[in-house]
Design a protein around this motif. Structure first.
Motif, PDB file in Angstrom:
ATOM      1  N   LEU A  16       0.829  -1.201   0.000  1.00 48.69           N
ATOM      2  CA  LEU A  16       0.000   0.000   0.000  1.00 48.69           C
ATOM      3  C   LEU A  16       0.867   1.255   0.000  1.00 48.69           C
ATOM      4  CD1 LEU A  16      -2.709   1.610   0.559  1.00 48.69           C
ATOM      5  CD2 LEU A  16      -2.224   1.228   2.986  1.00 48.69           C
ATOM      6  N   LYS A  17       1.836   1.311   0.892  1.00 53.85           N
ATOM      7  CA  LYS A  17       2.693   2.498   0.999  1.00 53.85           C
ATOM      8  C   LYS A  17       3.511   2.712  -0.269  1.00 53.85           C
ATOM      9  CE  LYS A  17       2.984   2.465   6.052  1.00 53.85           C
ATOM     10  NZ  LYS A  17       3.870   2.434   7.245  1.00 53.85           N
ATOM     11  N   ASN A  18       3.963   1.633  -0.874  1.00 49.91           N
ATOM     12  CA  ASN A  18       4.709   1.765  -2.132  1.00 49.91           C
ATOM     13  C   ASN A  18       3.820   2.332  -3.233  1.00 49.91           C
ATOM     14  OD1 ASN A  18       7.131   0.779  -1.110  1.00 49.91           O
ATOM     15  ND2 ASN A  18       6.644  -1.349  -1.620  1.00 49.91           N
ATOM     16  N   ARG A  19       2.599   1.880  -3.288  1.00 49.61           N
ATOM     17  CA  ARG A  19       1.686   2.377  -4.314  1.00 49.61           C
ATOM     18  C   ARG A  19       1.374   3.859  -4.114  1.00 49.61           C
ATOM     19  NH1 ARG A  19      -1.564  -1.737  -7.067  1.00 49.61           N
ATOM     20  NH2 ARG A  19      -0.776  -3.803  -6.531  1.00 49.61           N
ATOM     21  N   ILE A  20       1.195   4.273  -2.852  1.00 52.81           N
ATOM     22  CA  ILE A  20       0.969   5.699  -2.585  1.00 52.81           C
ATOM     23  C   ILE A  20       2.196   6.508  -3.003  1.00 52.81           C
ATOM     24  CG2 ILE A  20       0.552   7.427  -0.810  1.00 52.81           C
ATOM     25  CD1 ILE A  20      -0.985   5.286   0.768  1.00 52.81           C
ATOM     26  N   GLN A  21       3.371   6.002  -2.620  1.00 62.03           N
ATOM     27  CA  GLN A  21       4.625   6.694  -2.934  1.00 62.03           C
ATOM     28  C   GLN A  21       4.810   6.868  -4.444  1.00 62.03           C
ATOM     29  OE1 GLN A  21       6.976   7.942  -0.689  1.00 62.03           O
ATOM     30  NE2 GLN A  21       7.941   8.820  -2.520  1.00 62.03           N
ATOM     31  N   ILE A 127     -22.479  -6.237   4.208  1.00 54.94           N
ATOM     32  CA  ILE A 127     -23.275  -6.612   3.047  1.00 54.94           C
ATOM     33  C   ILE A 127     -22.410  -7.433   2.092  1.00 54.94           C
ATOM     34  CG2 ILE A 127     -24.454  -5.695   0.998  1.00 54.94           C
ATOM     35  CD1 ILE A 127     -25.182  -3.237   2.674  1.00 54.94           C
ATOM     36  N   PRO A 128     -22.921  -8.498   1.471  1.00 54.84           N
ATOM     37  CA  PRO A 128     -22.135  -9.196   0.453  1.00 54.84           C
ATOM     38  C   PRO A 128     -21.603  -8.215  -0.595  1.00 54.84           C
ATOM     39  CG  PRO A 128     -24.093 -10.455   0.962  1.00 54.84           C
ATOM     40  CD  PRO A 128     -24.229  -9.150   1.700  1.00 54.84           C
ATOM     41  N   GLY A 129     -20.325  -8.382  -0.926  1.00 52.65           N
ATOM     42  CA  GLY A 129     -19.667  -7.439  -1.820  1.00 52.65           C
ATOM     43  C   GLY A 129     -18.898  -6.371  -1.081  1.00 52.65           C
ATOM     44  N   PHE A 130     -19.074  -6.300   0.242  1.00 55.39           N
ATOM     45  CA  PHE A 130     -18.404  -5.299   1.068  1.00 55.39           C
ATOM     46  C   PHE A 130     -17.571  -6.000   2.137  1.00 55.39           C
ATOM     47  CE2 PHE A 130     -22.031  -3.187  -0.678  1.00 55.39           C
ATOM     48  CZ  PHE A 130     -21.806  -1.822  -0.677  1.00 55.39           C
ATOM     49  N   GLY A 131     -16.472  -5.363   2.538  1.00 52.57           N
ATOM     50  CA  GLY A 131     -15.716  -5.810   3.693  1.00 52.57           C
ATOM     51  C   GLY A 131     -15.309  -7.264   3.619  1.00 52.57           C
ATOM     52  N   PHE A 132     -15.556  -7.991   4.700  1.00 55.34           N
ATOM     53  CA  PHE A 132     -15.067  -9.360   4.832  1.00 55.34           C
ATOM     54  C   PHE A 132     -16.111 -10.412   4.458  1.00 55.34           C
ATOM     55  CE2 PHE A 132     -12.627  -6.675   7.741  1.00 55.34           C
ATOM     56  CZ  PHE A 132     -11.348  -6.910   7.261  1.00 55.34           C
ATOM     57  N   TRP A 281      -9.703  -1.368   0.772  1.00 56.09           N
ATOM     58  CA  TRP A 281      -8.429  -1.693   0.132  1.00 56.09           C
ATOM     59  C   TRP A 281      -7.976  -3.118   0.456  1.00 56.09           C
ATOM     60  CZ3 TRP A 281      -5.686  -0.159  -3.766  1.00 56.09           C
ATOM     61  CH2 TRP A 281      -4.389  -0.660  -3.911  1.00 56.09           C
ATOM     62  N   ILE A 282      -7.971  -3.469   1.726  1.00 50.14           N
ATOM     63  CA  ILE A 282      -7.408  -4.769   2.120  1.00 50.14           C
ATOM     64  C   ILE A 282      -8.278  -5.934   1.674  1.00 50.14           C
ATOM     65  CG2 ILE A 282      -6.126  -3.810   4.062  1.00 50.14           C
ATOM     66  CD1 ILE A 282      -8.291  -4.712   5.932  1.00 50.14           C
ATOM     67  N   THR A 283      -9.568  -5.682   1.463  1.00 49.31           N
ATOM     68  CA  THR A 283     -10.467  -6.756   1.021  1.00 49.31           C
ATOM     69  C   THR A 283     -10.660  -6.759  -0.499  1.00 49.31           C
ATOM     70  OG1 THR A 283     -12.424  -5.357   1.352  1.00 49.31           O
ATOM     71  CG2 THR A 283     -11.728  -6.762   3.200  1.00 49.31           C
ATOM     72  N   GLY A 284     -10.219  -5.704  -1.173  1.00 42.50           N
ATOM     73  CA  GLY A 284     -10.395  -5.622  -2.618  1.00 42.50           C
ATOM     74  C   GLY A 284     -11.854  -5.626  -3.035  1.00 42.50           C
TER      75      GLY A 284
END
Length: 369
Positions: A16-21, A127-132, A281-284
Protein backbone atom coordinates in the motif's frame (compact mmCIF):
# COMPACT_ATOMS: atom_id res chain seq x y z
CA UNK A 1 -20.66 -19.83 12.48
CA UNK A 2 -16.94 -19.37 13.11
CA UNK A 3 -15.11 -16.67 15.09
CA UNK A 4 -13.30 -14.17 12.88
CA UNK A 5 -10.31 -11.91 13.50
CA UNK A 6 -8.96 -9.21 11.20
CA UNK A 7 -5.27 -9.95 10.66
CA UNK A 8 -3.67 -8.28 7.65
CA UNK A 9 -0.06 -9.22 6.76
CA UNK A 10 2.59 -6.54 6.87
CA UNK A 11 3.33 -7.16 3.20
CA UNK A 12 -0.10 -5.75 2.31
CA UNK A 13 0.66 -2.56 4.22
CA UNK A 14 4.10 -2.25 2.62
CA UNK A 15 2.57 -2.68 -0.82
CA UNK A 16 0.00 0.00 0.00
CA UNK A 17 2.69 2.50 1.00
CA UNK A 18 4.71 1.77 -2.13
CA UNK A 19 1.69 2.38 -4.31
CA UNK A 20 0.97 5.70 -2.58
CA UNK A 21 4.62 6.69 -2.93
CA UNK A 22 4.61 5.90 -6.66
CA UNK A 23 1.35 7.65 -7.52
CA UNK A 24 1.25 9.47 -10.86
CA UNK A 25 -0.59 12.63 -9.86
CA UNK A 26 -2.80 14.04 -12.64
CA UNK A 27 -2.55 17.71 -11.72
CA UNK A 28 -5.59 19.95 -11.49
CA UNK A 29 -6.96 23.18 -12.91
CA UNK A 30 -5.72 26.40 -11.36
CA UNK A 31 -7.76 27.34 -8.30
CA UNK A 32 -9.92 24.25 -8.87
CA UNK A 33 -10.49 23.55 -5.19
CA UNK A 34 -13.28 20.97 -5.00
CA UNK A 35 -15.19 22.24 -8.04
CA UNK A 36 -13.97 19.43 -10.32
CA UNK A 37 -14.03 16.64 -7.73
CA UNK A 38 -11.62 15.72 -4.96
CA UNK A 39 -9.01 18.42 -4.37
CA UNK A 40 -5.50 17.24 -5.26
CA UNK A 41 -3.99 19.50 -2.60
CA UNK A 42 -6.19 17.91 0.07
CA UNK A 43 -5.65 14.41 -1.26
CA UNK A 44 -1.87 14.76 -1.17
CA UNK A 45 -2.06 15.82 2.47
CA UNK A 46 -4.41 12.95 3.36
CA UNK A 47 -2.40 10.26 1.60
CA UNK A 48 0.87 11.57 3.06
CA UNK A 49 -0.67 11.12 6.50
CA UNK A 50 -1.95 7.68 5.45
CA UNK A 51 1.53 6.61 4.35
CA UNK A 52 3.59 8.14 7.15
CA UNK A 53 1.46 8.50 10.29
CA UNK A 54 -1.69 6.39 10.13
CA UNK A 55 -1.28 3.24 12.26
CA UNK A 56 -3.26 0.36 10.73
CA UNK A 57 -2.37 -2.10 13.49
CA UNK A 58 -3.89 0.19 16.10
CA UNK A 59 -7.15 0.34 14.18
CA UNK A 60 -7.04 -3.35 13.40
CA UNK A 61 -7.03 -3.97 17.15
CA UNK A 62 -10.02 -1.65 17.41
CA UNK A 63 -11.88 -3.71 14.78
CA UNK A 64 -11.11 -6.85 16.79
CA UNK A 65 -12.39 -5.34 20.02
CA UNK A 66 -15.85 -6.82 19.53
CA UNK A 67 -16.86 -10.41 18.62
CA UNK A 68 -16.93 -11.09 14.88
CA UNK A 69 -18.05 -14.17 13.02
CA UNK A 70 -18.26 -15.74 9.58
CA UNK A 71 -21.21 -17.84 8.54
CA UNK A 72 -22.51 -19.19 5.24
CA UNK A 73 -26.09 -18.58 4.12
CA UNK A 74 -27.35 -19.64 0.69
CA UNK A 75 -23.74 -20.37 -0.31
CA UNK A 76 -22.68 -16.79 0.48
CA UNK A 77 -20.13 -16.09 3.21
CA UNK A 78 -21.40 -13.43 5.61
CA UNK A 79 -19.17 -11.52 8.03
CA UNK A 80 -20.87 -9.91 11.02
CA UNK A 81 -20.32 -8.54 14.50
CA UNK A 82 -22.55 -9.81 17.30
CA UNK A 83 -22.39 -7.90 20.57
CA UNK A 84 -24.75 -8.79 23.41
CA UNK A 85 -26.50 -6.04 25.36
CA UNK A 86 -25.91 -5.81 29.10
CA UNK A 87 -29.47 -4.89 30.06
CA UNK A 88 -31.98 -7.33 31.49
CA UNK A 89 -33.93 -7.72 28.24
CA UNK A 90 -31.91 -6.42 25.27
CA UNK A 91 -33.61 -6.00 21.90
CA UNK A 92 -31.99 -7.72 18.89
CA UNK A 93 -31.13 -5.02 16.34
CA UNK A 94 -29.54 -5.52 12.93
CA UNK A 95 -27.73 -2.43 11.62
CA UNK A 96 -27.07 -2.23 7.88
CA UNK A 97 -24.42 0.09 6.46
CA UNK A 98 -24.30 1.80 3.07
CA UNK A 99 -21.83 2.89 0.40
CA UNK A 100 -19.06 4.14 0.48
CA UNK A 101 -18.83 2.99 4.07
CA UNK A 102 -18.81 -0.42 5.76
CA UNK A 103 -19.78 -2.22 8.94
CA UNK A 104 -17.26 0.15 10.58
CA UNK A 105 -19.92 2.89 10.25
CA UNK A 106 -21.42 1.72 13.55
CA UNK A 107 -18.36 1.04 15.69
CA UNK A 108 -18.74 4.19 17.83
CA UNK A 109 -22.32 3.42 18.83
CA UNK A 110 -21.66 -0.16 19.94
CA UNK A 111 -20.90 0.67 23.61
CA UNK A 112 -23.62 3.35 23.61
CA UNK A 113 -26.29 0.81 22.70
CA UNK A 114 -25.06 -2.23 24.62
CA UNK A 115 -23.92 -0.90 28.01
CA UNK A 116 -27.14 0.59 29.44
CA UNK A 117 -30.22 -1.09 30.90
CA UNK A 118 -32.19 -0.18 27.78
CA UNK A 119 -29.77 -2.08 25.60
CA UNK A 120 -29.60 -4.02 22.35
CA UNK A 121 -28.04 -7.18 21.04
CA UNK A 122 -26.29 -5.65 18.05
CA UNK A 123 -25.83 -7.59 14.83
CA UNK A 124 -23.72 -5.62 12.35
CA UNK A 125 -23.10 -7.52 9.10
CA UNK A 126 -21.01 -6.66 6.08
CA UNK A 127 -23.27 -6.61 3.05
CA UNK A 128 -22.14 -9.20 0.45
CA UNK A 129 -19.67 -7.44 -1.82
CA UNK A 130 -18.40 -5.30 1.07
CA UNK A 131 -15.72 -5.81 3.69
CA UNK A 132 -15.07 -9.36 4.83
CA UNK A 133 -18.21 -10.92 3.33
CA UNK A 134 -18.04 -12.72 -0.02
CA UNK A 135 -17.26 -10.57 -3.04
CA UNK A 136 -20.62 -11.06 -4.71
CA UNK A 137 -23.10 -8.36 -5.65
CA UNK A 138 -26.77 -9.01 -4.93
CA UNK A 139 -29.85 -6.81 -4.74
CA UNK A 140 -31.08 -5.12 -1.59
CA UNK A 141 -34.08 -7.46 -1.43
CA UNK A 142 -31.81 -10.50 -1.61
CA UNK A 143 -29.67 -9.07 1.20
CA UNK A 144 -32.84 -8.73 3.28
CA UNK A 145 -33.57 -12.41 2.63
CA UNK A 146 -30.11 -13.27 3.96
CA UNK A 147 -30.53 -11.06 7.03
CA UNK A 148 -33.75 -12.83 8.02
CA UNK A 149 -31.98 -16.17 7.82
CA UNK A 150 -29.05 -14.77 9.79
CA UNK A 151 -31.26 -13.33 12.52
CA UNK A 152 -33.87 -16.08 12.87
CA UNK A 153 -31.89 -19.09 11.71
CA UNK A 154 -28.21 -18.67 12.54
CA UNK A 155 -28.75 -16.54 15.66
CA UNK A 156 -32.16 -17.85 16.71
CA UNK A 157 -34.06 -14.62 17.30
CA UNK A 158 -37.80 -15.08 16.72
CA UNK A 159 -38.30 -11.36 16.05
CA UNK A 160 -35.94 -8.44 15.72
CA UNK A 161 -35.51 -4.73 14.99
CA UNK A 162 -33.67 -3.18 12.03
CA UNK A 163 -32.10 0.15 11.09
CA UNK A 164 -30.19 1.45 8.11
CA UNK A 165 -29.47 4.36 5.81
CA UNK A 166 -28.22 4.77 2.24
CA UNK A 167 -27.92 1.23 0.77
CA UNK A 168 -28.88 -0.03 4.22
CA UNK A 169 -32.17 1.84 3.84
CA UNK A 170 -33.13 -0.34 0.89
CA UNK A 171 -32.28 -3.49 2.81
CA UNK A 172 -34.19 -2.35 5.90
CA UNK A 173 -37.20 -1.28 3.85
CA UNK A 174 -37.25 -4.73 2.22
CA UNK A 175 -37.11 -6.38 5.64
CA UNK A 176 -40.17 -4.43 6.78
CA UNK A 177 -42.09 -5.07 3.58
CA UNK A 178 -41.33 -8.76 3.11
CA UNK A 179 -41.00 -9.94 6.71
CA UNK A 180 -43.51 -7.99 8.76
CA UNK A 181 -44.11 -11.10 10.88
CA UNK A 182 -40.44 -11.13 11.95
CA UNK A 183 -39.55 -7.44 12.17
CA UNK A 184 -40.80 -5.54 15.21
CA UNK A 185 -39.86 -2.02 14.03
CA UNK A 186 -37.49 -0.23 11.67
CA UNK A 187 -35.57 3.03 11.66
CA UNK A 188 -34.31 5.11 8.73
CA UNK A 189 -32.21 8.19 8.02
CA UNK A 190 -33.58 8.34 4.45
CA UNK A 191 -36.41 6.54 2.67
CA UNK A 192 -35.55 6.92 -1.03
CA UNK A 193 -35.77 9.70 -3.56
CA UNK A 194 -38.11 10.87 -6.33
CA UNK A 195 -37.09 9.29 -9.65
CA UNK A 196 -39.56 11.04 -11.95
CA UNK A 197 -42.16 8.29 -11.74
CA UNK A 198 -44.39 10.02 -9.22
CA UNK A 199 -47.56 11.85 -10.28
CA UNK A 200 -46.97 15.52 -9.36
CA UNK A 201 -50.70 15.87 -8.81
CA UNK A 202 -50.47 13.57 -5.80
CA UNK A 203 -47.50 15.40 -4.25
CA UNK A 204 -47.72 18.14 -1.64
CA UNK A 205 -45.94 21.44 -2.18
CA UNK A 206 -43.17 20.33 0.17
CA UNK A 207 -42.79 17.06 -1.72
CA UNK A 208 -42.57 18.89 -5.04
CA UNK A 209 -39.87 21.18 -3.66
CA UNK A 210 -38.01 18.11 -2.42
CA UNK A 211 -38.31 16.49 -5.86
CA UNK A 212 -36.95 19.61 -7.58
CA UNK A 213 -33.98 19.70 -5.21
CA UNK A 214 -33.24 16.02 -5.81
CA UNK A 215 -33.42 16.48 -9.57
CA UNK A 216 -30.87 19.31 -9.38
CA UNK A 217 -28.71 17.22 -7.06
CA UNK A 218 -28.68 14.28 -9.48
CA UNK A 219 -27.51 16.55 -12.28
CA UNK A 220 -24.64 17.97 -10.22
CA UNK A 221 -23.69 15.07 -7.91
CA UNK A 222 -25.42 11.90 -9.06
CA UNK A 223 -23.21 10.74 -11.95
CA UNK A 224 -21.52 8.21 -9.65
CA UNK A 225 -24.78 6.28 -9.16
CA UNK A 226 -25.41 6.04 -12.90
CA UNK A 227 -21.83 4.90 -13.41
CA UNK A 228 -22.13 2.24 -10.68
CA UNK A 229 -25.44 1.05 -12.10
CA UNK A 230 -24.16 0.77 -15.69
CA UNK A 231 -20.34 0.45 -15.92
CA UNK A 232 -19.01 -0.44 -12.45
CA UNK A 233 -16.39 -2.83 -13.80
CA UNK A 234 -14.73 -0.15 -15.92
CA UNK A 235 -14.10 1.98 -12.85
CA UNK A 236 -13.16 -0.96 -10.61
CA UNK A 237 -9.83 -1.61 -12.38
CA UNK A 238 -8.47 1.82 -11.46
CA UNK A 239 -9.83 1.99 -7.92
CA UNK A 240 -8.74 -1.52 -6.98
CA UNK A 241 -5.21 -0.81 -8.25
CA UNK A 242 -4.57 2.66 -6.84
CA UNK A 243 -5.07 3.49 -3.15
CA UNK A 244 -4.96 7.20 -4.01
CA UNK A 245 -7.65 6.69 -6.63
CA UNK A 246 -9.75 4.72 -4.16
CA UNK A 247 -9.38 7.44 -1.54
CA UNK A 248 -10.26 10.15 -4.07
CA UNK A 249 -13.48 8.38 -5.06
CA UNK A 250 -14.62 7.70 -1.49
CA UNK A 251 -13.61 11.12 -0.16
CA UNK A 252 -15.56 12.84 -2.93
CA UNK A 253 -18.77 11.59 -1.29
CA UNK A 254 -17.69 12.19 2.30
CA UNK A 255 -18.88 15.76 2.48
CA UNK A 256 -22.55 14.68 2.20
CA UNK A 257 -23.55 18.33 2.13
CA UNK A 258 -20.73 19.54 4.37
CA UNK A 259 -18.16 22.13 3.29
CA UNK A 260 -14.79 20.62 2.30
CA UNK A 261 -13.19 21.32 5.65
CA UNK A 262 -15.75 19.05 7.32
CA UNK A 263 -15.20 16.01 5.11
CA UNK A 264 -13.07 14.21 7.70
CA UNK A 265 -15.53 15.14 10.44
CA UNK A 266 -18.34 13.60 8.40
CA UNK A 267 -16.57 10.26 8.72
CA UNK A 268 -15.85 10.83 12.41
CA UNK A 269 -12.25 12.02 11.91
CA UNK A 270 -9.23 11.49 9.68
CA UNK A 271 -8.32 8.12 11.19
CA UNK A 272 -11.91 6.88 10.86
CA UNK A 273 -12.02 8.01 7.24
CA UNK A 274 -8.81 6.11 6.48
CA UNK A 275 -9.91 3.00 8.38
CA UNK A 276 -13.06 2.89 6.27
CA UNK A 277 -10.96 3.24 3.09
CA UNK A 278 -8.59 0.57 4.39
CA UNK A 279 -11.43 -1.95 4.71
CA UNK A 280 -12.14 -1.52 1.00
CA UNK A 281 -8.43 -1.69 0.13
CA UNK A 282 -7.41 -4.77 2.12
CA UNK A 283 -10.47 -6.76 1.02
CA UNK A 284 -10.39 -5.62 -2.62
CA UNK A 285 -14.14 -5.00 -2.52
CA UNK A 286 -14.56 -1.63 -4.18
CA UNK A 287 -15.58 -3.33 -7.43
CA UNK A 288 -18.09 -5.73 -5.89
CA UNK A 289 -19.54 -2.98 -3.68
CA UNK A 290 -20.23 -0.78 -6.71
CA UNK A 291 -21.78 -3.72 -8.55
CA UNK A 292 -24.57 -3.78 -5.97
CA UNK A 293 -25.95 -0.68 -7.71
CA UNK A 294 -26.03 -2.71 -10.94
CA UNK A 295 -27.76 -5.60 -9.14
CA UNK A 296 -30.46 -3.28 -7.81
CA UNK A 297 -30.85 -1.61 -11.20
CA UNK A 298 -31.16 -4.98 -12.96
CA UNK A 299 -33.83 -6.05 -10.49
CA UNK A 300 -35.76 -2.85 -11.22
CA UNK A 301 -35.25 -2.99 -14.99
CA UNK A 302 -36.14 -6.67 -14.97
CA UNK A 303 -39.67 -5.80 -13.91
CA UNK A 304 -39.57 -6.79 -10.26
CA UNK A 305 -42.60 -5.51 -8.41
CA UNK A 306 -42.09 -2.48 -6.14
CA UNK A 307 -42.08 -3.26 -2.46
CA UNK A 308 -45.42 -2.79 -0.76
CA UNK A 309 -45.72 -0.33 2.07
CA UNK A 310 -45.40 -2.18 5.36
CA UNK A 311 -47.38 -1.80 8.56
CA UNK A 312 -44.22 -2.30 10.62
CA UNK A 313 -43.72 0.77 12.88
CA UNK A 314 -41.04 3.04 11.46
CA UNK A 315 -38.95 5.83 12.92
CA UNK A 316 -37.33 8.42 10.65
CA UNK A 317 -34.55 10.84 11.58
CA UNK A 318 -33.58 13.54 9.07
CA UNK A 319 -30.12 14.90 9.79
CA UNK A 320 -29.40 18.49 8.70
CA UNK A 321 -26.67 17.60 6.18
CA UNK A 322 -28.82 14.95 4.53
CA UNK A 323 -31.30 15.71 1.75
CA UNK A 324 -34.29 17.20 3.55
CA UNK A 325 -37.60 15.47 2.86
CA UNK A 326 -41.03 16.04 4.44
CA UNK A 327 -42.89 13.55 6.57
CA UNK A 328 -45.52 12.93 3.90
CA UNK A 329 -42.81 11.66 1.55
CA UNK A 330 -41.69 9.11 4.14
CA UNK A 331 -45.30 8.08 4.74
CA UNK A 332 -45.55 6.97 1.10
CA UNK A 333 -43.14 4.11 1.84
CA UNK A 334 -43.18 3.24 5.53
CA UNK A 335 -45.55 3.30 8.50
CA UNK A 336 -44.17 6.42 10.16
CA UNK A 337 -44.71 6.48 13.92
CA UNK A 338 -41.86 8.87 14.69
CA UNK A 339 -40.41 11.62 12.49
CA UNK A 340 -37.70 13.94 13.75
CA UNK A 341 -35.60 16.68 12.19
CA UNK A 342 -32.23 16.38 13.91
CA UNK A 343 -30.14 19.40 14.89
CA UNK A 344 -26.66 18.09 14.08
CA UNK A 345 -25.02 15.50 11.83
CA UNK A 346 -24.96 14.24 8.28
CA UNK A 347 -24.95 11.13 6.12
CA UNK A 348 -22.61 9.20 8.43
CA UNK A 349 -24.33 10.26 11.65
CA UNK A 350 -23.32 7.11 13.54
CA UNK A 351 -19.68 8.10 13.01
CA UNK A 352 -20.04 11.87 13.23
CA UNK A 353 -22.51 12.28 16.11
CA UNK A 354 -22.63 8.80 17.68
CA UNK A 355 -24.27 9.81 20.97
CA UNK A 356 -27.06 11.69 19.19
CA UNK A 357 -27.63 8.80 16.80
CA UNK A 358 -27.61 6.16 19.56
CA UNK A 359 -30.03 8.20 21.69
CA UNK A 360 -32.37 8.48 18.70
CA UNK A 361 -32.42 4.72 18.09
CA UNK A 362 -32.95 3.91 21.75
CA UNK A 363 -35.69 6.50 22.20
CA UNK A 364 -37.67 5.24 19.21
CA UNK A 365 -37.35 1.49 19.67
CA UNK A 366 -38.02 1.60 23.41
CA UNK A 367 -40.99 3.96 22.95
CA UNK A 368 -42.85 1.07 21.35
CA UNK A 369 -42.94 -1.06 24.52
Amino acid sequence: MKPFTVNIPGSVINDLKNRIQNTRWPGEAENAGWNFGTSEKYLKELTSYWMNEYDWKKHEEELNQYPQFITEIDEIQIHFQHIKGKGSNPKPLVLTHGWPDSYYRFHKIIPLLTDEEQSFDLIIPSIPGFGFSDKVAISSETVADLWVKLMTGTLGYKKFYAAGGDVGMGVTKALASKYADRVEAVHFTDVGYPMGQEDPGTMSEEEQQFAQFVQQWWYSEGAYAMLHATKPQSLAYALNDSPVGLAAWIVSFGNAGAPPELIEAAFGGKNELLTNIMIYWITGTIGSSMRMYKADAMAQWGGSQPLQKSNVPAGVAVFPREVQFPREWAERFVNVKHFKKMEEGGHFAALEVPQIFADELRAFFYSLD
